[in-house]
Design a protein around this motif. Structure first.
Motif, PDB file in Angstrom:
ATOM      1  N   GLU A 125      85.024  80.275  22.109  1.00 27.32           N
ATOM      2  CA  GLU A 125      84.270  81.484  22.448  1.00 27.32           C
ATOM      3  C   GLU A 125      84.361  82.483  21.297  1.00 27.32           C
ATOM      4  O   GLU A 125      85.359  82.547  20.579  1.00 27.32           O
ATOM      5  CB  GLU A 125      84.895  82.087  23.707  1.00 27.32           C
ATOM      6  N   SER A 126      83.307  83.257  21.145  1.00 34.38           N
ATOM      7  CA  SER A 126      83.332  84.376  20.201  1.00 34.38           C
ATOM      8  C   SER A 126      83.299  85.650  21.031  1.00 34.38           C
ATOM      9  O   SER A 126      82.400  85.839  21.854  1.00 34.38           O
ATOM     10  CB  SER A 126      82.109  84.310  19.284  1.00 34.38           C
ATOM     11  N   ASP A 127      84.302  86.509  20.848  1.00 35.88           N
ATOM     12  CA  ASP A 127      84.378  87.748  21.620  1.00 35.88           C
ATOM     13  C   ASP A 127      84.894  88.865  20.731  1.00 35.88           C
ATOM     14  O   ASP A 127      85.990  88.749  20.160  1.00 35.88           O
ATOM     15  CB  ASP A 127      85.306  87.554  22.826  1.00 35.88           C
ATOM     16  N   ASN A 128      84.135  89.922  20.621  1.00 35.03           N
ATOM     17  CA  ASN A 128      84.544  91.085  19.839  1.00 35.03           C
ATOM     18  C   ASN A 128      84.969  90.696  18.426  1.00 35.03           C
ATOM     19  O   ASN A 128      86.034  91.081  17.951  1.00 35.03           O
ATOM     20  CB  ASN A 128      85.650  91.854  20.562  1.00 35.03           C
ATOM     21  N   ARG A 129      84.145  89.878  17.772  1.00 35.49           N
ATOM     22  CA  ARG A 129      84.360  89.418  16.398  1.00 35.49           C
ATOM     23  C   ARG A 129      85.597  88.538  16.231  1.00 35.49           C
ATOM     24  O   ARG A 129      86.123  88.392  15.139  1.00 35.49           O
ATOM     25  CB  ARG A 129      84.400  90.605  15.447  1.00 35.49           C
ATOM     26  N   SER A 130      86.089  87.979  17.309  1.00 39.70           N
ATOM     27  CA  SER A 130      87.206  87.034  17.255  1.00 39.70           C
ATOM     28  C   SER A 130      86.762  85.691  17.809  1.00 39.70           C
ATOM     29  O   SER A 130      85.971  85.633  18.742  1.00 39.70           O
ATOM     30  CB  SER A 130      88.381  87.522  18.110  1.00 39.70           C
ATOM     31  N   VAL A 131      87.299  84.637  17.229  1.00 38.70           N
ATOM     32  CA  VAL A 131      87.086  83.296  17.766  1.00 38.70           C
ATOM     33  C   VAL A 131      88.260  82.997  18.685  1.00 38.70           C
ATOM     34  O   VAL A 131      89.410  83.298  18.354  1.00 38.70           O
ATOM     35  CB  VAL A 131      86.996  82.258  16.637  1.00 38.70           C
ATOM     36  N   ILE A 132      87.965  82.427  19.836  1.00 36.36           N
ATOM     37  CA  ILE A 132      89.007  82.104  20.813  1.00 36.36           C
ATOM     38  C   ILE A 132      88.859  80.638  21.202  1.00 36.36           C
ATOM     39  O   ILE A 132      87.783  80.186  21.575  1.00 36.36           O
ATOM     40  CB  ILE A 132      88.881  82.985  22.083  1.00 36.36           C
ATOM     41  N   PHE A 133      89.965  79.898  21.089  1.00 40.09           N
ATOM     42  CA  PHE A 133      90.008  78.516  21.551  1.00 40.09           C
ATOM     43  C   PHE A 133      90.585  78.530  22.961  1.00 40.09           C
ATOM     44  O   PHE A 133      91.661  79.080  23.180  1.00 40.09           O
ATOM     45  CB  PHE A 133      90.904  77.652  20.666  1.00 40.09           C
ATOM     46  N   HIS A 134      89.906  77.882  23.890  1.00 42.45           N
ATOM     47  CA  HIS A 134      90.392  77.781  25.263  1.00 42.45           C
ATOM     48  C   HIS A 134      90.781  76.339  25.547  1.00 42.45           C
ATOM     49  O   HIS A 134      90.020  75.420  25.261  1.00 42.45           O
ATOM     50  CB  HIS A 134      89.307  78.210  26.255  1.00 42.45           C
ATOM     51  N   THR A 135      91.966  76.168  26.089  1.00 44.90           N
ATOM     52  CA  THR A 135      92.393  74.868  26.586  1.00 44.90           C
ATOM     53  C   THR A 135      92.605  75.029  28.086  1.00 44.90           C
ATOM     54  O   THR A 135      92.530  76.145  28.613  1.00 44.90           O
ATOM     55  CB  THR A 135      93.719  74.403  25.937  1.00 44.90           C
ATOM     56  N   ILE A 136      92.893  73.955  28.761  1.00 44.54           N
ATOM     57  CA  ILE A 136      93.191  74.041  30.192  1.00 44.54           C
ATOM     58  C   ILE A 136      94.402  74.936  30.422  1.00 44.54           C
ATOM     59  O   ILE A 136      94.460  75.694  31.376  1.00 44.54           O
ATOM     60  CB  ILE A 136      93.445  72.634  30.787  1.00 44.54           C
TER      61      ILE A 136
END
Length: 128
Positions: free
Chosen positions: A27-38
């Motif tokens: 995900e891209s949120d507020n100019r940050s990339v976020i990796f989501h795992t379970i």
């Protein structure tokens, strides 16, 4: 593929090596990339020198000027007039080097000589 991440967006926490195969979405949120795992949310380590500095200083890196972090255990030579350090005891025009700011040069001049002496001694000692 393994990717260095932290659990906080500022990358101030411990580095974790995340297997990208475990990521369920990015995900891209507020100019940050976020990796989501379970199991959690992770932020890729941002390759900025200021971010890396806090993680690398404990293992022997030192910011010698605003553009570089130098592994002090690899310094083998110092040219005070050009304000550079070398990573080979015999340096040539093709040798890798890192620059030192005038401020840092004045602050660490004595330490540089000690690091070089120690590193060159360790490099020539076959038992190390």
């Amino acid at each position: 593929m393994i990717y260095p991440v932290t659990k906080d967006p500022a990358n101030a926490g411990e580095i974790i090596y995340l297997d990208i195969k475990d990521v369920v979405f990015v995900e891209s949120d507020n100019r940050s990339v976020i990796f989501h795992t379970i199991d959690g949310t992770f932020y890729p380590l941002i390759p900025k020198i200021i971010t890396l500095e806090s993680h690398l200083v404990p293992i022997g890196f030192r910011k010698l000027d605003r553009t570089n972090l130098v592994n002090i255990h690899k310094i083998r030579g110092f040219d005070e007039h050009r304000a550079v350090v070398f990573f080979e005891p015999e340096f040539t025009n093709n040798s890798k080097f890192a620059t030192i700011s005038n401020f840092e040069k004045n602050q660490v001049r004595k330490q540089l000589r000690e690091w070089i002496e120690t590193n060159n001694k360790e490099a020539s000692d076959p038992s190390s």
